[in-house]
Design an enzyme around this catalytic site. Structure first.
Site, PDB file in Angstrom:
ATOM      1  N   ASP A 163     -23.638 126.425  34.189  1.00 43.81           N
ATOM      2  CA  ASP A 163     -22.961 127.697  33.889  1.00 43.81           C
ATOM      3  C   ASP A 163     -22.034 128.095  35.049  1.00 43.81           C
ATOM      4  O   ASP A 163     -21.357 129.119  34.989  1.00 43.81           O
ATOM      5  CB  ASP A 163     -23.953 128.801  33.513  1.00 43.81           C
ATOM      6  CG  ASP A 163     -24.928 129.128  34.623  1.00 43.81           C
ATOM      7  OD1 ASP A 163     -24.881 128.475  35.683  1.00 43.81           O
ATOM      8  OD2 ASP A 163     -25.754 130.046  34.427  1.00 43.81           O
ATOM      9  N   SER A 164     -21.964 127.227  36.087  1.00 43.67           N
ATOM     10  CA  SER A 164     -20.910 127.356  37.095  1.00 43.67           C
ATOM     11  C   SER A 164     -19.548 127.257  36.414  1.00 43.67           C
ATOM     12  O   SER A 164     -18.524 127.636  36.990  1.00 43.67           O
ATOM     13  CB  SER A 164     -21.054 126.264  38.164  1.00 43.67           C
ATOM     14  OG  SER A 164     -21.232 124.997  37.563  1.00 43.67           O
ATOM     15  N   ASP A 195     -26.934 123.871  30.743  1.00 45.53           N
ATOM     16  CA  ASP A 195     -27.522 125.104  31.264  1.00 45.53           C
ATOM     17  C   ASP A 195     -27.704 126.107  30.133  1.00 45.53           C
ATOM     18  O   ASP A 195     -26.801 126.272  29.302  1.00 45.53           O
ATOM     19  CB  ASP A 195     -26.551 125.735  32.276  1.00 45.53           C
ATOM     20  CG  ASP A 195     -27.112 125.746  33.682  1.00 45.53           C
ATOM     21  OD1 ASP A 195     -28.343 125.645  33.844  1.00 45.53           O
ATOM     22  OD2 ASP A 195     -26.309 125.856  34.621  1.00 45.53           O
ATOM     23  N   LYS A 209     -31.492 123.307  30.924  1.00 49.23           N
ATOM     24  CA  LYS A 209     -31.967 123.803  32.229  1.00 49.23           C
ATOM     25  C   LYS A 209     -32.108 125.319  32.168  1.00 49.23           C
ATOM     26  O   LYS A 209     -31.227 126.001  31.650  1.00 49.23           O
ATOM     27  CB  LYS A 209     -30.991 123.407  33.336  1.00 49.23           C
ATOM     28  CG  LYS A 209     -31.342 123.978  34.709  1.00 49.23           C
ATOM     29  CD  LYS A 209     -30.613 123.278  35.832  1.00 49.23           C
ATOM     30  CE  LYS A 209     -29.237 123.770  36.102  1.00 49.23           C
ATOM     31  NZ  LYS A 209     -29.115 125.208  36.451  1.00 49.23           N
ATOM     32  N   GLU A 245     -32.195 124.943  44.841  1.00 55.32           N
ATOM     33  CA  GLU A 245     -30.868 125.355  45.328  1.00 55.32           C
ATOM     34  C   GLU A 245     -30.972 126.233  46.568  1.00 55.32           C
ATOM     35  O   GLU A 245     -31.682 127.249  46.571  1.00 55.32           O
ATOM     36  CB  GLU A 245     -30.110 126.102  44.206  1.00 55.32           C
ATOM     37  CG  GLU A 245     -28.729 126.565  44.670  1.00 55.32           C
ATOM     38  CD  GLU A 245     -27.764 126.970  43.567  1.00 55.32           C
ATOM     39  OE1 GLU A 245     -28.097 126.800  42.373  1.00 55.32           O
ATOM     40  OE2 GLU A 245     -26.683 127.462  43.907  1.00 55.32           O
TER      41      GLU A 245
HETATM   42  O1  KIV Z   1     -24.401 125.871  37.140  1.00 54.40           O
HETATM   43  C1  KIV Z   1     -24.494 124.938  37.944  1.00 54.40           C
HETATM   44  O2  KIV Z   1     -23.527 124.234  38.271  1.00 54.40           O
HETATM   45  C2  KIV Z   1     -25.815 124.661  38.499  1.00 54.40           C
HETATM   46  C3  KIV Z   1     -25.891 123.694  39.639  1.00 54.40           C
HETATM   47  C4  KIV Z   1     -25.438 124.364  40.875  1.00 54.40           C
HETATM   48  C5  KIV Z   1     -27.236 123.119  39.796  1.00 54.40           C
HETATM   49  O3  KIV Z   1     -26.770 125.222  38.084  1.00 54.40           O
END
Ligand code: KIV
Length: 256
Positions: free
Chosen positions: A43-44, A82, A110, A173
């Site tokens: 979700d980045s 995510d 995730k 993290e």
């Molecule tokens: O959203 C994301 O990119 C993540 C990673 C930083 C593990 O959760």
């Protein structure tokens, strides 16, 4: 050969796990061909692709669209999607939304913390990767987590709870490397670090960070393997100049 959760579990102590984020077809295809074990539609997405200042603005629709794009580029890598903010607040929503992400092409999902929800998903046949330490969906203090005894103890307890809930792996993290080492020893499932030092079973980075494409800020834990933002800028400047100077399109790039 497709990388399954069984293979990922079996890699602990044998082979380090490589993981990167991807949000589109072309990038995912490169990662698959380069042999990356796990590709995460993180979700980045909200920050490095959509330009929001938080991951909280990412919706299920965003995640479904980008999971589909990534899945179409991948043959072998394991695909994790995510679950976005507020999509797994209760069991019913969590199951409905996890199924939508699997239908879009993910192999597993995730979740950040929430062992009770992760456990419910696992009981319903969904493979879940946990995420602890700095969890961007809920945290307000964007600093290294678990630096004092009490918070470190809490993070370790969360790791154990997520393992008990049936998660097949864990993202750690932004925690001190000693704590990451301790958790990696304490659990039987693989740990995958980001800002968690060298003792995890695997490593993940955000692709836009490691390629130098996202330049708004650079966390200490990011190693840049390229400076794509400068390369792109130079190419776009050259294109702009060619247009202005009537050098492109030329005869070679025209139909006769
Ligand atoms: O959203 C994301 O990119 C993540 C990673 C930083 C593990 O959760």
């Amino acid at each position: 050969m497709k990388i399954t959760v069984e293979k990922i579990r079996a890699m602990k102590g044998r082979e380090r796990i490589s993981m990167l984020t991807a949000y589109d077809y072309s990038t995912a295809k490169v990662m698959d061909q380069a042999g990356i074990d796990i590709v995460l539609i993180g979700d980045s997405l909200g920050m490095v692709v959509l330009g929001f200042d938080t991951t909280q603005k990412v919706t299920m629709q965003d995640m479904i669209r980008h999971t589909g794009a990534v899945a179409r580029g991948i043959k072998n890598s394991h695909i994790v999607a995510d679950m976005p903010y507020k999509s797994y607040d209760n069991e019913k929503d969590a199951l409905k939304n996890a199924k939508l992400l699997l239908e879009a092409g993910a192999d597993s999902v995730k979740t950040e913390k929430k062992p009770e929800i992760a456990g419910f998903l696992v009981k319903n046949g969904i493979n879940v990767m946990g995420h602890i330490g700095l969890t961007p969906q809920t945290i307000t203090n964007f600093k290294v987590q678990g630096k004092d005894y009490e918070t470190a103890k809490k993070i370790k307890e969360e790791a154990i709870a997520l393992e008990k809930a049936g998660c097949y792996s864990l993202i750690l993290e932004c925690i001190p490397m000693r704590l990451a080492k301790d958790i990696t020893k304490a659990v039987k499932i693989p740990t995958i670090g980001i800002g968690a030092g060298p003792y995890c079973d695997g490593q993940v980075l955000v692709i836009n960070d490691m390629l130098g494409l996202f330049t708004d800020f650079k966390p200490k834990f990011v190693k840049r393997y390229a400076e794509l933002s400068s390369i792109m800028k130079k190419a776009v400047e050259d294109y702009n100049k060619d247009i202005k100077e009537r050098k492109f399109p030329d005869d070679e790039h025209s139909f006769h």
